[in-house]
Design an enzyme around this catalytic site. Structure first.
Site, PDB file in Angstrom:
ATOM      1  N   ASN A 163      -7.603   4.462   8.720  1.00 36.19           N
ATOM      2  CA  ASN A 163      -6.981   3.296   9.332  1.00 36.19           C
ATOM      3  C   ASN A 163      -6.951   3.356  10.852  1.00 36.19           C
ATOM      4  OD1 ASN A 163      -5.117   5.448   8.451  1.00 36.19           O
ATOM      5  ND2 ASN A 163      -3.567   4.277   9.556  1.00 36.19           N
ATOM      6  N   THR A 178      11.170  -6.678 -11.373  1.00 29.93           N
ATOM      7  CA  THR A 178      10.550  -7.978 -11.630  1.00 29.93           C
ATOM      8  C   THR A 178       9.342  -8.167 -10.730  1.00 29.93           C
ATOM      9  OG1 THR A 178      12.693  -8.909 -12.227  1.00 29.93           O
ATOM     10  CG2 THR A 178      10.937 -10.465 -11.666  1.00 29.93           C
ATOM     11  N   CYS A 209       2.119   1.751  11.037  1.00 28.13           N
ATOM     12  CA  CYS A 209       3.127   2.238  10.090  1.00 28.13           C
ATOM     13  C   CYS A 209       3.941   3.401  10.644  1.00 28.13           C
ATOM     14  CB  CYS A 209       2.449   2.663   8.784  1.00 28.13           C
ATOM     15  SG  CYS A 209       1.636   1.286   7.950  1.00 28.13           S
ATOM     16  N   GLN A 220      -7.736   0.117   3.828  1.00 26.98           N
ATOM     17  CA  GLN A 220      -8.574  -0.406   4.912  1.00 26.98           C
ATOM     18  C   GLN A 220      -9.975  -0.776   4.432  1.00 26.98           C
ATOM     19  OE1 GLN A 220      -7.658  -1.222   7.925  1.00 26.98           O
ATOM     20  NE2 GLN A 220      -5.575  -0.439   7.689  1.00 26.98           N
ATOM     21  N   HIS A 226      -1.892  -7.600   2.422  1.00 29.42           N
ATOM     22  CA  HIS A 226      -1.973  -8.195   3.758  1.00 29.42           C
ATOM     23  C   HIS A 226      -3.161  -7.718   4.569  1.00 29.42           C
ATOM     24  CE1 HIS A 226      -0.045  -4.852   6.271  1.00 29.42           C
ATOM     25  NE2 HIS A 226       0.101  -4.420   5.031  1.00 29.42           N
ATOM     26  N   GLY A 283       0.798  -1.214   0.000  1.00 27.89           N
ATOM     27  CA  GLY A 283       0.000   0.000   0.000  1.00 27.89           C
ATOM     28  C   GLY A 283       0.834   1.270   0.000  1.00 27.89           C
ATOM     29  N   THR A 284       1.962   1.249   0.697  1.00 29.56           N
ATOM     30  CA  THR A 284       2.801   2.444   0.759  1.00 29.56           C
ATOM     31  C   THR A 284       3.347   2.807  -0.618  1.00 29.56           C
ATOM     32  OG1 THR A 284       3.402   2.218   3.089  1.00 29.56           O
ATOM     33  CG2 THR A 284       4.980   3.353   1.669  1.00 29.56           C
TER      34      THR A 284
END
Length: 382
Positions: free
Chosen positions: A149, A235, A323, A177, A199, A69-70
């Site tokens: 979040n 990749t 985070c 979220q 995740h 997500g970041t």
């Protein structure tokens, strides 16, 4: 152990593990290679792309796989702003995830953009008139989180996006979220781009996606071999992409049934905590919220101390965003909502998952009541 920190991360679904396993073992090829193993990996990557696109109302070519997500937030903010800016003005809400806030501040610091933070009310809600007040003719990007979040407040994104797009701005929403809890259709939300993290929906850590409309120009953040149609070099994590697609597809299929159950448990948790723990206060909007997220303030009790007491009783929760590593200052979300710094330090967040039970909620309420009382007693003695 009672795990109530699903907003930070959740367990990997067995279906996601089984789907990704072949691409960690026999079918390990590089999807950019022209031989059979590479073509097998490329086919799996496109299969994953199609499913993420279906879950968000996008076309497969509009899905960019990232490391999480970041990275998706970084690409969503920096990419359109740097590619073909119609202006150099950015607008984000004051309670965005740090990945959005810091990306915007980087553009302000390093590239001469100007930044306006849209204020929120005491419940964490962005009002359309507040957004309208900061929009300018040169606003190039607006980023508004779909669901927060820390406190779970859900924004009226469609109305906010309509205002921004009237001014010609690109609209991004951090939907990390919201995935698996709210509908993610790009057109219905009025967004040009959505960020996702594997995740949070039952895939492993280390994979995410930015779903971005093809009409949006995108300067890559990572340069190199030109993978992901030149939008994200490196990749691709084929196994991770397959796991993300599998988990997201299942989460979307189960969303309504799961929401009905977890929302009821979340409402029960809120009602019981407010009734059992004196002076406790729920943060976030009372109704426009993810009911599976419940963040409380416990005046007179350090949130970190309460968390330690809860963990001794086998209850895992948090004080806010996982985070914000090593930070000691109060939550920027709570302070933006007008919560004084000292009171913000009493925050404890419980976030429910698909496996949470009614018995666990009852046990958690009792444990929280004991923990807050114990910390308050200790504070009075000090």
């Amino acid at each position: 152990m009672i795990y109530l920190d699903h907003a930070a991360t959740g367990p990997v679904r067995r279906e996601a593990l089984e789907a990704m396993w072949p691409y960690l073992t026999g079918a390990f090829g590089n999807p950019s290679s022209s031989h059979g193993l590479g073509e097998q990996a490329a086919a799996a990557l496109e299969w994953a792309r199609e499913r993420v696109a279906a879950a968000t109302g996008a076309r497969p070519g509009e899905v960019v796989f990232t490391s999480g997500g970041t990275e998706a937030d970084n690409l969503a903010v920096k990419g359109p702003a740097l590619a073909a800016p119609r202006g150099r003005h950015l607008v984000v809400s004051a309670i965005e995830h740090e990945a959005v806030l810091e990306s915007a501040r980087f553009l302000e610091r390093a590239h001469g953009f100007t930044l306006d933070l849209v204020p929120v009310d005491a419940s964490g809600l962005v009002h359309p008139e507040a957004l309208a007040a900061v929009l300018r003719p040169d606003t190039t990007l607006v980023s508004i989180q779909l669901a927060n979040n820390e406190v779970g407040t859900v924004q009226p994104l469609a109305a906010l996006a309509a205002l921004a797009r009237e001014r010609g701005a690109v609209v991004h929403s951090d939907a990390v979220q919201a995935a698996g809890r709210l509908p993610l259709d790009l057109d219905a939300l009025g967004a040009d781009a959505l960020s996702l993290a594997g995740h949070k929906v039952g895939a492993p850590k280390g994979v995410g996606a930015l779903v971005v409309r093809g009409r949006v120009p995108l300067e890559p953040v990572l340069h190199g071999g030109g993978q992901e149609r030149g939008r994200r070099s490196g990749t691709e994590n084929v196994a991770g992409a397959v796991a993300l697609a599998t988990a997201l597809e299942l989460a979307e299929r189960e969303r309504e049934e799961r929401a009905a159950r977890t929302d009821e448990l979340g409402r029960r948790l809120v009602a019981r905590v407010l009734a059992e723990i004196p002076e406790s206060r729920l943060t976030g909007h009372p109704t426009e919220r993810l009911a599976s997220t419940a963040s409380f303030l416990f005046p007179g009790a350090s949130g970190e101390a309460v968390l330690l007491e809860l963990e001794r009783d086998g209850v895992i929760s948090s004080s806010g965003s996982a985070c914000a590593v090593g930070r000691t200052e109060p939550s920027h979300v709570l302070t933006a909502m007008g919560v004084p710094a000292e009171l913000a330090g009493t925050a404890v967040r419980f976030t429910l998952g698909a496996a949470t039970t009614a018995e666990e909620i009852e046990t958690t309420v009792l444990a929280a009541s004991r923990a807050v009382a114990a910390v308050r007693r200790l504070g009075r003695r000090d």
